[in-house]
Write a protein that holds these residues in place. Sequence first.
Motif: not given
Lengths: 641, 476
Positions: A144-145, A148-149, A152, A155, A162, A168, A172, A175-176, A179-180, A183, B379-380, B408, B412, B415, B419, B427
């Motif tokens: 998992y770690i 996520e990396l 990132i 991203y 950017y 940009a 975003k 990323f979002i 992440r949805f 989780m 974030m990890p 959890v 989320m 974030l 951002l 930006v």
Amino acid sequence: MDGFREGFAWAIFSAPLVSFALILLILRRYPRQAGYVANLAVLIGFVLSIWALSVEISRDGAAMPFHAHQWLHAGPLTIPFGVHLDGFTAVMLVVVTSVSLMVHFYSQAYMDGDEHYVQFFAYLSLFTASMTGLVLADNVLMLYIFWELVGICSYLLIGFWYHRPAAAAAAKKAFIVTRFGDMWFLAAVLLIWTKTGTFNIATIQEAAHAGMISTAVITLFALGVFAGAIGKSAQFPLHVWLPDAMEGPTPVSALIHAATMVAAGVYLVARLFPVFEASQGAMDVVAIVGAATAFIAATIGVVMTDIKRVLAYSTISQLGYMMLSLGVGGYVAAIFHLLNHAFFKALLFLGSGSVSHTSGTFDMRKMGGLRRAMPWTYATFVIGSLSLAGIFPFSGFWSKDEVLLGAWDRGGWVGYLAFSLGMLVVFLTAFYIFRAVFITFHGEYRGGEREAGHGAHGSGTPHESPWIMVGPLVLLAVPSVLSGFANINGGFGTLLNGALPPALREAHLGVNVGLAAFSVVVGLAGVGLAYLTYDLQVVSAEALGRTFRPAYVFLWNKWFMDELYEGILVRRVLYGGVCAGLAWFDRTAVDGAVNGAGATARFAGSMWRRVQNGQIQAYGFVLVGGAVIIAAIALLLNPVR
Amino acid sequence: MNHYEVLAPELVLLGLAFALVTLELLFPQLRKDLVAYLTAASAIGVLVASAFFANRSDSFKDLIQLDNYTTFFRILFLGTAALLAIASAHLVRDKLSNAGEYYGLLLLGVIGATYMAAASELLTAYIALELLNFTLYVLVSFDRKDPRSGEAGLKYILLSAFASALLLFGISFIFGVTGTTSYAGIRHALEAGIGEYRGTLVVGLVLLLTGLGFKVAAVPFHMWTPDAYEGAPLPVTAYISIVAKAAGFALFLRLFSQAFMPVISDWRWMVALLAALTMVFGNLIALQQVNIKRLLAYSSISQVGYMLIAIAALSHDSATALLLHLGGYAITNLAAFIAIIAFYNATGGEEIRDFRGLAERHAGLAMTLTIALFSLAGMPLFAGFMTKFILFQAAAQHGLLWLSAFGVVTSMISLYYYLMVIRQMYVLKPRDGDGRLRVPLLTSAVLVVLALGIFFVGIWPTPLFRAAASATRLLF
């Protein structure tokens, strides 16, 4: 001996990590050297991965007896870390490091002169380290770690330019949206730890396979994990981020958004395959989501005019194919397709980068006729396209065929649905990719665009890219032709099966000649239609578009998914509804920033006025109201005897 | 034996606080930033001295406990106060008057906060809480030139007094049921059984929760927070969000683990409910904020939600996780706030849109703020992931898996609003005429250390975890 081997395995992960640190700490002012260091680090990783693969081939893919180390001991919670190396891991390592190596090499020319050249290679190194870490991790928390990396890194790299608002925003969004999905993955990790007391993947696999975890828990866990995979692998309904991610530099699209990171979702599901096997419901969900994704994305790919977007939808569609395969139980076929896809899709992306390097645009309508000026790019691009279209004997043919055969053999309504959608996708795929080939490389050159997105590469007459860019294309074309033969006698399957508990290992499917011939014919039909429409122009694309106008609009707007999410769900429901409602509550009872700012400008004495206008009373009212409600519930639950 | 030495660190601090005030009265010409560094030096001095109390167990008349728990929080508060004093140096010199009082109050607040952690008797705890409150009243309204500051201070006084009244009312209920105000005594009485007074006890618990919920800013008792955060001078905002919050949880945790464990089934669901509400409200309302202080206010409210999970799942594991999380939270928030203070000193802006183009105006500042925000988003590799994960894990272990899953999912959302700030910094181009920013060397050094600390806790939390585990061992 095992100590050495474990050390080598670690080195695959740490070489790019060291490169990242070196570039950030020492080489910031030496761009050329930073590029060399990053290339060297990936080369080391690649060589070691080849070594790992050869070792695993000699062991028939069985896992190496490495032990987990303890990272953190926190009460009942022990967080271990360790590497896991089996046939599957070795294959993934080779895929990741080889594509990464090609991309590193290619980027030295592609990114030449960019003001953030050094940063670019630092990010690439970090990404390569995280991605190999993800593949090597022996427990779900580490996985998992790293998961996520890589998110990132993605991203950072999508938003690399950017100052371009589109880049940009895309970064975003990616990323979002991912992440949805993530989780639910994290929640699944919490769940499985609570129920089994371990993060170790092998242990979880065994427990699931031995029936030591209840089906409900397994299904929940599997669905949580799959939600993570949906986000990362851009599956329907979270696929919307990947096409936008094409705003990143093209080598990044090839590496992260075609070959490796987006395949991480497939990797994850395949890695936990024994867990999914234990829950038929979860398997069916995977199959249906995969099939739907493959179909939806392929239909959109048909109408796109930006070559990178065509490839992006193609990637989504092919990832759906892999998920479909996993869902119908085709573990080997899925990974086989992952492997082949990584090579031919990276090739196609780098090819599109080469094309835009000379034309200054990704818009196919401004290209055309490039085959004469760019023979190498053209030849390799066609090889990649043939492979993607699944034409015998290119690599895509072999794995696509196994996927379809798996779906057919699975039977039941899920199997047949997956099979029919899969067959449709074969046609669509062949059509859209050759549409791209014909528009881009055939006909007359339509001038390109001088204002290149990534620097002043565009020039009047099209020309072949420098050898440092063409070289990787040729090198990637080789596996795009050959990698399909890896499983012709089941050798690849043996390697992958070594990662599974013995009872789950699959027999080699062989080739069903009738099915194979049929799918090739379907593919050729797609190529043919594209040829008639876009090269000979016997069939008018515009007339087709007019006739089927509603369908065209629907596809052009990508099934209106972005509008649904951004316009309705996020803006109307979340912002306009929930958040505004809550904020209104906080503002009427509480005042907003707006009032405060206005009062500042007016007069200092306003503080008394606003204390007396009922605000404080309202605060107090809410405070007491909350207490009263809790007390009321408490007394109702515990009636005073 | 009176065990006065248990009180020694706070008595010394008291002396130093008065000395700082006097110093400014006697030498009004003294450079104001010098007072800040003196404050930081005294706080660090007491911090080092109090480290000698590690692993000692003692008490002052069973009112004030000295144990690792107290020492953990004492060090946390003193460290925070020291760093905030350094961060205040320029802001106080340029924008506020009466520097001596300001720094004296910072130290006085630490005394109240430490005794909130150390108290083992309800009235002592209450008095400690009021001591902290009184310093905050003054500090929040310290900026006389800004009407928002006075307004915030006034609101805070009125509401806080109201919450204190409820708290005191709750204490009287508890006293009525158990006949004692000492934590241990309450526990004995509850273990022996209270029969028909169960309803009274529950009402008392609700009132206590209201008072404490107000203090730590749990929804629906959070409404003072955004105003106070926005109105107070920036370092004071940081002080409230770190010291006051941690102190509230220190009291909360010791009280509920030492006194109310026997009736955990009566209050667990209340805390769980507050936690869920707080996480949802805090995160969703934060999405709408345009002012960085209000954003951090709602962000800190949502952090309270995560911390409340640990109280709802009360056990040695979750208490340890809470202390670990508080440690990581303190480091992260310090980094965020000190970066924002440095930005504010240089530009005077505190709206989110003022941060546009910060990456070009000062790369280091933008980087530190980004690191802190990523950590808050969980974030990890950043502290926020590791501490939150251990916290959620501990709660799942003790039967609150659903609440962990809630945590959890809501984290989320966070974030997204972090951002928004990062977007402004990286930006967008700076506005015309916005040049490079200057950040004092000492502040830069502090920020580098804090950023490294965020990664340290995120990657190698074992040392902090051990300290937290030994601090909470005595509670259970």
